[in-house]
Scaffold this motif. Structure first.
Motif, PDB file in Angstrom:
ATOM      1  N   ALA A   1      -6.786  -0.233  -4.507  1.00  0.00           N
ATOM      2  CA  ALA A   1      -7.789  -0.160  -3.434  1.00  0.00           C
ATOM      3  C   ALA A   1      -8.350  -1.532  -3.075  1.00  0.00           C
ATOM      4  O   ALA A   1      -9.408  -1.613  -2.447  1.00  0.00           O
ATOM      5  CB  ALA A   1      -8.926   0.766  -3.855  1.00  0.00           C
ATOM      6  N   ASP A   2      -7.660  -2.608  -3.452  1.00  0.00           N
ATOM      7  CA  ASP A   2      -8.178  -3.959  -3.230  1.00  0.00           C
ATOM      8  C   ASP A   2      -7.422  -4.689  -2.128  1.00  0.00           C
ATOM      9  O   ASP A   2      -7.175  -5.890  -2.215  1.00  0.00           O
ATOM     10  CB  ASP A   2      -8.098  -4.775  -4.529  1.00  0.00           C
ATOM     11  N   GLU A   3      -7.059  -3.972  -1.062  1.00  0.00           N
ATOM     12  CA  GLU A   3      -6.260  -4.600  -0.010  1.00  0.00           C
ATOM     13  C   GLU A   3      -6.998  -5.764   0.648  1.00  0.00           C
ATOM     14  O   GLU A   3      -6.401  -6.816   0.908  1.00  0.00           O
ATOM     15  CB  GLU A   3      -5.875  -3.574   1.057  1.00  0.00           C
TER      16      GLU A   3
ATOM     17  N   GLN B   1       0.830  -1.204   0.000  1.00  0.00           N
ATOM     18  CA  GLN B   1       0.000   0.000   0.000  1.00  0.00           C
ATOM     19  C   GLN B   1       0.864   1.253   0.000  1.00  0.00           C
ATOM     20  O   GLN B   1       0.599   2.207  -0.753  1.00  0.00           O
ATOM     21  CB  GLN B   1      -0.924   0.006   1.226  1.00  0.00           C
ATOM     22  N   ALA B   2       1.898   1.284   0.829  1.00  0.00           N
ATOM     23  CA  ALA B   2       2.767   2.466   0.908  1.00  0.00           C
ATOM     24  C   ALA B   2       3.502   2.699  -0.405  1.00  0.00           C
ATOM     25  O   ALA B   2       3.649   3.845  -0.857  1.00  0.00           O
ATOM     26  CB  ALA B   2       3.764   2.301   2.055  1.00  0.00           C
ATOM     27  N   THR B   3       3.953   1.610  -1.042  1.00  0.00           N
ATOM     28  CA  THR B   3       4.667   1.760  -2.307  1.00  0.00           C
ATOM     29  C   THR B   3       3.722   2.211  -3.406  1.00  0.00           C
ATOM     30  O   THR B   3       4.091   3.046  -4.243  1.00  0.00           O
ATOM     31  CB  THR B   3       5.360   0.445  -2.691  1.00  0.00           C
TER      32      THR B   3
ATOM     33  N   LEU C   1      -6.725   2.735 -15.170  1.00  0.00           N
ATOM     34  CA  LEU C   1      -7.694   2.919 -14.098  1.00  0.00           C
ATOM     35  C   LEU C   1      -7.776   1.734 -13.151  1.00  0.00           C
ATOM     36  O   LEU C   1      -8.242   1.876 -12.023  1.00  0.00           O
ATOM     37  CB  LEU C   1      -9.081   3.192 -14.701  1.00  0.00           C
ATOM     38  N   THR C   2      -7.334   0.558 -13.610  1.00  0.00           N
ATOM     39  CA  THR C   2      -7.477  -0.654 -12.795  1.00  0.00           C
ATOM     40  C   THR C   2      -6.137  -1.362 -12.645  1.00  0.00           C
ATOM     41  O   THR C   2      -5.642  -1.978 -13.594  1.00  0.00           O
ATOM     42  CB  THR C   2      -8.496  -1.622 -13.435  1.00  0.00           C
ATOM     43  N   PRO C   3      -5.527  -1.292 -11.480  1.00  0.00           N
ATOM     44  CA  PRO C   3      -4.254  -1.999 -11.264  1.00  0.00           C
ATOM     45  C   PRO C   3      -4.415  -3.511 -11.411  1.00  0.00           C
ATOM     46  O   PRO C   3      -5.507  -4.059 -11.212  1.00  0.00           O
ATOM     47  CB  PRO C   3      -3.882  -1.620  -9.831  1.00  0.00           C
TER      48      PRO C   3
ATOM     49  N   VAL D   1       2.714  -9.150  -6.851  1.00  0.00           N
ATOM     50  CA  VAL D   1       3.073  -8.040  -7.732  1.00  0.00           C
ATOM     51  C   VAL D   1       1.834  -7.188  -7.976  1.00  0.00           C
ATOM     52  O   VAL D   1       0.764  -7.718  -8.291  1.00  0.00           O
ATOM     53  CB  VAL D   1       3.616  -8.553  -9.087  1.00  0.00           C
ATOM     54  N   ILE D   2       1.979  -5.886  -7.804  1.00  0.00           N
ATOM     55  CA  ILE D   2       0.929  -4.943  -8.157  1.00  0.00           C
ATOM     56  C   ILE D   2       1.458  -4.075  -9.294  1.00  0.00           C
ATOM     57  O   ILE D   2       2.509  -3.439  -9.154  1.00  0.00           O
ATOM     58  CB  ILE D   2       0.538  -4.032  -6.974  1.00  0.00           C
TER      59      ILE D   2
END
Length: 269
Positions: free
Chosen positions: A58-60, A47-49, A98-100, A82-83
């Motif tokens: 936003a899918d944590e 999240q921080a990266t 728009l979508t990671p 990997v994100i």
């Protein structure tokens, strides 16, 4: 095994920005007894990266569930997450993305780390230096070509790991690990304000050392400081800590710091 956006697949879209630009981040976690070690720390890192790279991830909650479900399928192993910024557009602009993309993979646990912990390892000085970039320093982004070259040179030596300097000659890290060294009761680790990765296990060790009798200093140092140390050790989320027995002609006989940290590095959140 690969899980891409929740589906079992082994291929990524050719226009995904991870392929086009190395646009994304990752973390690598140890799986033990079907559970992810330091799960929350790995999620916080991602999240921080993503925030630092301005990736709108936003899918944590969903990612946490996928990590736990995948880990539960295997007793012990390595879980890589990997994100990427996703697909969209042709040039550098991320506006159309728009979508990671989230990608998870599970692989066997490295068998050599147990041997390393028992016997210790040797370091070789890498001829490849890390570029300095304060904006990216500390982050585990997908641009890992420097580490690929470091590993390629390392494999031409008899050493197990490489001591890596930045472009100004400051000790920064190893190829796939963070670095600590001890002189008396003072423990040093490289300052990572310009280069390097602030690893999960590095953070865990720093937290534990802050509660100990040791005085901890994050420092800019030359390789001579490592050569003059009483003890050197490496850490990452998979090792988790390993003693160094030699760096070039210098041998290290003490395992005091290693024996202090090792039990705490086996703890998970």
């Amino acid at each position: 095994m690969f899980l891409i956006n929740g589906k079992e697949r082994d291929s990524l879209a050719a226009n995904d920005r991870a392929i086009q630009f190395g646009d994304g981040c990752f973390t690598t976690a140890r799986v033990r007894h079907g559970r992810v070690d330091f799960l929350e720390a790995h999620l916080q890192r991602l999240q921080a990266t993503c925030r630092a790279l301005m990736i709108p991830f936003a899918d944590e909650t969903l990612l946490r569930e996928e990590m736990q479900q995948l880990a539960a399928q295997k007793g012990d192993g390595v879980l890589k997450v990997v994100i990427t910024r996703g697909s969209g557009g042709r040039g550098y602009s991320p506006a159309a993305c728009l979508t990671p993309t989230r990608m998870l993979s599970l692989s066997p646990a490295p068998v050599h780390y147990a041997r390393w912990r028992e016997a210790g390892i040797t370091l070789a000085l890498s001829p490849v230096r890390l570029g300095r970039n304060p904006h990216l320093a500390g982050l585990k982004h997908l641009n890992r070509l420097e580490q690929v070259l470091i590993r390629a040179h390392l494999e031409q030596t008899d050493a197990e790991e490489a001591l890596v300097l930045d472009s100004e000659g400051w000790v920064t890290e190893c190829c796939a690990a963070n670095l600590f060294w001890r002189a008396g009761d003072t423990v040093f680790t490289p300052r990572l304000t310009h280069a390097g990765v602030n690893g999960i296990m590095r953070q865990h060790c720093l937290s534990r050392l802050a509660q100990s009798r040791y005085h901890v200093v994050e420092v800019s140092a030359r390789e001579e400081a490592v050569q003059q140390a009483d003890e050197v050790l490496l850490c990452n989320a998979l090792m988790p800590v390993v003693p160094v027995k030699a760096f070039g002609d210098v041998r290290y006989l003490s395992h005091e710091l290693y024996e202090f940290l090792a039990p705490y590095c086996e703890l998970s959140d």
